[in-house]
Design an enzyme around this catalytic site. Sequence first.
Site, PDB file in Angstrom:
ATOM      1  N   GLY A  81       0.800  -1.219   0.000  1.00  0.00           N
ATOM      2  CA  GLY A  81       0.000   0.000   0.000  1.00  0.00           C
ATOM      3  C   GLY A  81       0.826   1.258   0.000  1.00  0.00           C
ATOM      4  N   ALA A  82       0.100   2.387   0.037  1.00  0.00           N
ATOM      5  CA  ALA A  82       0.777   3.689  -0.017  1.00  0.00           C
ATOM      6  C   ALA A  82       1.485   3.967   1.293  1.00  0.00           C
ATOM      7  CB  ALA A  82      -0.269   4.772  -0.284  1.00  0.00           C
ATOM      8  N   ARG A  90      -0.119   9.285   9.368  1.00  0.00           N
ATOM      9  CA  ARG A  90      -0.487   7.921   8.976  1.00  0.00           C
ATOM     10  C   ARG A  90      -1.978   7.853   8.652  1.00  0.00           C
ATOM     11  NH1 ARG A  90       3.096   7.761  13.299  1.00  0.00           N
ATOM     12  NH2 ARG A  90       5.012   6.590  12.938  1.00  0.00           N
ATOM     13  N   PRO A 123      -2.974   3.392   7.893  1.00  0.00           N
ATOM     14  CA  PRO A 123      -2.951   3.472   9.354  1.00  0.00           C
ATOM     15  C   PRO A 123      -3.240   2.100   9.950  1.00  0.00           C
ATOM     16  CG  PRO A 123      -4.974   4.466   8.488  1.00  0.00           C
ATOM     17  CD  PRO A 123      -4.185   4.029   7.313  1.00  0.00           C
ATOM     18  N   ASP A 125      -3.776   0.535  12.793  1.00  0.00           N
ATOM     19  CA  ASP A 125      -4.833   0.116  13.730  1.00  0.00           C
ATOM     20  C   ASP A 125      -6.188   0.028  13.028  1.00  0.00           C
ATOM     21  OD1 ASP A 125      -3.206   0.226  16.290  1.00  0.00           O
ATOM     22  OD2 ASP A 125      -2.881   2.220  15.460  1.00  0.00           O
ATOM     23  N   ASP A 150       7.231   1.612  17.991  1.00  0.00           N
ATOM     24  CA  ASP A 150       7.281   2.803  18.863  1.00  0.00           C
ATOM     25  C   ASP A 150       7.825   2.430  20.242  1.00  0.00           C
ATOM     26  OD1 ASP A 150       4.913   4.615  17.207  1.00  0.00           O
ATOM     27  OD2 ASP A 150       4.881   2.438  17.095  1.00  0.00           O
ATOM     28  N   ARG A 153      11.479   2.171  19.910  1.00  0.00           N
ATOM     29  CA  ARG A 153      12.090   3.514  19.873  1.00  0.00           C
ATOM     30  C   ARG A 153      12.156   4.100  21.285  1.00  0.00           C
ATOM     31  NH1 ARG A 153       8.539   5.148  14.578  1.00  0.00           N
ATOM     32  NH2 ARG A 153      10.130   4.696  13.014  1.00  0.00           N
ATOM     33  N   HIS A 170      12.349  -1.723  30.322  1.00  0.00           N
ATOM     34  CA  HIS A 170      11.008  -2.189  29.954  1.00  0.00           C
ATOM     35  C   HIS A 170      10.120  -0.979  29.811  1.00  0.00           C
ATOM     36  CE1 HIS A 170      11.032  -6.545  29.990  1.00  0.00           C
ATOM     37  NE2 HIS A 170      11.979  -6.451  30.914  1.00  0.00           N
ATOM     38  N   HIS A 177      -0.781   3.620  16.673  1.00  0.00           N
ATOM     39  CA  HIS A 177       0.547   3.791  16.077  1.00  0.00           C
ATOM     40  C   HIS A 177       0.424   5.072  15.256  1.00  0.00           C
ATOM     41  CE1 HIS A 177       4.223   3.285  13.866  1.00  0.00           C
ATOM     42  NE2 HIS A 177       3.592   3.139  12.728  1.00  0.00           N
ATOM     43  N   THR A 232      10.599   4.978   6.305  1.00  0.00           N
ATOM     44  CA  THR A 232      11.204   4.183   7.379  1.00  0.00           C
ATOM     45  C   THR A 232      11.010   2.705   7.061  1.00  0.00           C
ATOM     46  OG1 THR A 232       9.292   3.802   8.821  1.00  0.00           O
ATOM     47  CG2 THR A 232      10.314   5.949   8.973  1.00  0.00           C
TER      48      THR A 232
HETATM   49  P1  NAD Z   1       6.558   0.951  -0.749  1.00  0.00           P
HETATM   50  O1  NAD Z   1       5.893   1.970  -1.628  1.00  0.00           O
HETATM   51  O2  NAD Z   1       8.020   0.815  -0.780  1.00  0.00           O
HETATM   52  O3  NAD Z   1       5.921  -0.491  -1.043  1.00  0.00           O
HETATM   53  C1  NAD Z   1       4.560  -0.717  -1.119  1.00  0.00           C
HETATM   54  C2  NAD Z   1       4.354  -1.917  -2.022  1.00  0.00           C
HETATM   55  O4  NAD Z   1       2.961  -2.258  -2.005  1.00  0.00           O
HETATM   56  C3  NAD Z   1       4.735  -1.650  -3.498  1.00  0.00           C
HETATM   57  O5  NAD Z   1       5.700  -2.596  -3.919  1.00  0.00           O
HETATM   58  C4  NAD Z   1       3.411  -1.826  -4.229  1.00  0.00           C
HETATM   59  O6  NAD Z   1       3.557  -2.385  -5.550  1.00  0.00           O
HETATM   60  C5  NAD Z   1       2.669  -2.783  -3.299  1.00  0.00           C
HETATM   61  N1  NAD Z   1       1.227  -2.826  -3.527  1.00  0.00           N
HETATM   62  C6  NAD Z   1       0.368  -1.800  -3.723  1.00  0.00           C
HETATM   63  N2  NAD Z   1      -0.884  -2.288  -3.909  1.00  0.00           N
HETATM   64  C7  NAD Z   1      -0.807  -3.636  -3.804  1.00  0.00           C
HETATM   65  C8  NAD Z   1      -1.747  -4.691  -3.890  1.00  0.00           C
HETATM   66  N3  NAD Z   1      -3.047  -4.453  -4.131  1.00  0.00           N
HETATM   67  N4  NAD Z   1      -1.331  -5.960  -3.740  1.00  0.00           N
HETATM   68  C9  NAD Z   1      -0.019  -6.221  -3.505  1.00  0.00           C
HETATM   69  N5  NAD Z   1       0.925  -5.267  -3.423  1.00  0.00           N
HETATM   70  C10 NAD Z   1       0.536  -3.986  -3.577  1.00  0.00           C
HETATM   71  O7  NAD Z   1       6.041   1.276   0.740  1.00  0.00           O
HETATM   72  P2  NAD Z   1       6.751   0.806   2.099  1.00  0.00           P
HETATM   73  O8  NAD Z   1       7.741   1.835   2.508  1.00  0.00           O
HETATM   74  O9  NAD Z   1       7.142  -0.608   1.957  1.00  0.00           O
HETATM   75  O10 NAD Z   1       5.524   0.961   3.130  1.00  0.00           O
HETATM   76  C11 NAD Z   1       4.432   0.046   3.077  1.00  0.00           C
HETATM   77  C12 NAD Z   1       3.411   0.387   4.140  1.00  0.00           C
HETATM   78  O11 NAD Z   1       3.970   0.143   5.431  1.00  0.00           O
HETATM   79  C13 NAD Z   1       2.961   1.854   4.151  1.00  0.00           C
HETATM   80  O12 NAD Z   1       1.567   1.948   4.378  1.00  0.00           O
HETATM   81  C14 NAD Z   1       3.730   2.444   5.313  1.00  0.00           C
HETATM   82  O13 NAD Z   1       3.091   3.592   5.861  1.00  0.00           O
HETATM   83  C15 NAD Z   1       3.687   1.263   6.263  1.00  0.00           C
HETATM   84  N6  NAD Z   1       4.636   1.305   7.383  1.00  0.00           N
HETATM   85  C16 NAD Z   1       4.181   0.842   8.568  1.00  0.00           C
HETATM   86  C17 NAD Z   1       4.992   0.865   9.674  1.00  0.00           C
HETATM   87  C18 NAD Z   1       4.441   0.365  10.991  1.00  0.00           C
HETATM   88  O14 NAD Z   1       5.099   0.495  12.047  1.00  0.00           O
HETATM   89  N7  NAD Z   1       3.252  -0.204  11.002  1.00  0.00           N
HETATM   90  C19 NAD Z   1       6.316   1.365   9.580  1.00  0.00           C
HETATM   91  C20 NAD Z   1       6.767   1.803   8.353  1.00  0.00           C
HETATM   92  C21 NAD Z   1       5.911   1.778   7.246  1.00  0.00           C
END
Ligand code: NAD
Length: 314
Positions: A81-82, A90, A123, A125, A150, A153, A170, A177, A232
């Site tokens: 995803g994005a 987020r 996001p 959650d 988090d 961190r 701890h 998040h 990140t």
């Molecule tokens: P990225 O753009 O590098 O990678 C996203 C990937 O998703 C791409 O390769 C894209 O082709 C793929 N994608 C899009 N739609 C798809 C679908 N329908 N089916 C399969 N694949 C699909 O992004 P990233 O940096 O890897 O981040 C990914 C997500 O993780 C983001 O939403 C980001 O905010 C989140 N994230 C979460 C945390 C956390 O702590 N939860 C930390 C960092 C990033």
Amino acid sequence: MHQDKRKVVVIGAGSVGTAYIYALLQGGLAGEIVLLDIDTKRVEGEVMDLSHGLPFIPPVKIRAGDYNDCSDASLIVVTAGAKQKQGQSRLELIRSNVEIVGLICEKIKKSGSEAVFVMVTNPVDILTFLALQRLGWPKERVIGSGTVLDSSRFKYMLSMHCGIDARNVHAYILGEHGDSEVAAWSMTHIAGIPIKDYCAICGACDNLKTYEQITVEVRNSAYHIIDYKGSTYYGIGLSLVRISEAILRNENSVLTVSTLLEGEYGLSDICLSVPCIVGSGGVSSIITAKLDPAEQRALESSADVLREGLKSLS
Ligand code: NAD
């Protein structure tokens, strides 16, 4: 639980998915890792690149796959995803990612999988809550990476400030998040000593000022990293390995994953992070701690922020 195969399916071959796999490979934790993405060429490239290091690490299979691979997986991790752009929260990703995650969940459901599902996409959650509805699986098996990163961190920053190994700290971040997350200082211990008692013994800093600075620094970490390097991924990659260890090794580790609350901490019908016992079936139980009244109110506000996010979708 398919303990023998320790098969992990990763959906999303971007920075987070591949940083996770790169870290996961090295510990010999998984037996088989399958990668999926709509960008199939990218998947092939990543699989080739990662495979070329296999002679240096414990045996593991890594390959491109499809949703049929979910049927016998032990663990499914969704990072598709994005991602946040500079200055974007987020929660602002919600519209772009709800549809993507909805389609992914439909396909996973069709596979008949009995895996533990871990949402990472933001996001996180809100998407964990929606995934739980779409999958219709028991709540124990549908979790989000939540504030595991988090909390890490938080421990790191405390350890740097106090000059003490992070493994002797701890500390937990609870709630969303995201911007409304809550630093649970009342649950923070160093060397088994409650932080306030530890600070009284140490006396090296103005602790109240330090608490505030560290809380803000933890909350703003992702914004700083995104400003400096665009996104990140290493920290979350290692956090996902930690969650994977707890599940694949049935560790019953306490981790602040995002889980559906059903009255715990006075909250219901929302997924957010609280200390959970995590093992092969996902979250086996939630640890209900007595928070400081201000922290309890902050956790309730965090739940309200997430509820507003969910409402914005209807
Ligand atoms: P990225 O753009 O590098 O990678 C996203 C990937 O998703 C791409 O390769 C894209 O082709 C793929 N994608 C899009 N739609 C798809 C679908 N329908 N089916 C399969 N694949 C699909 O992004 P990233 O940096 O890897 O981040 C990914 C997500 O993780 C983001 O939403 C980001 O905010 C989140 N994230 C979460 C945390 C956390 O702590 N939860 C930390 C960092 C990033």
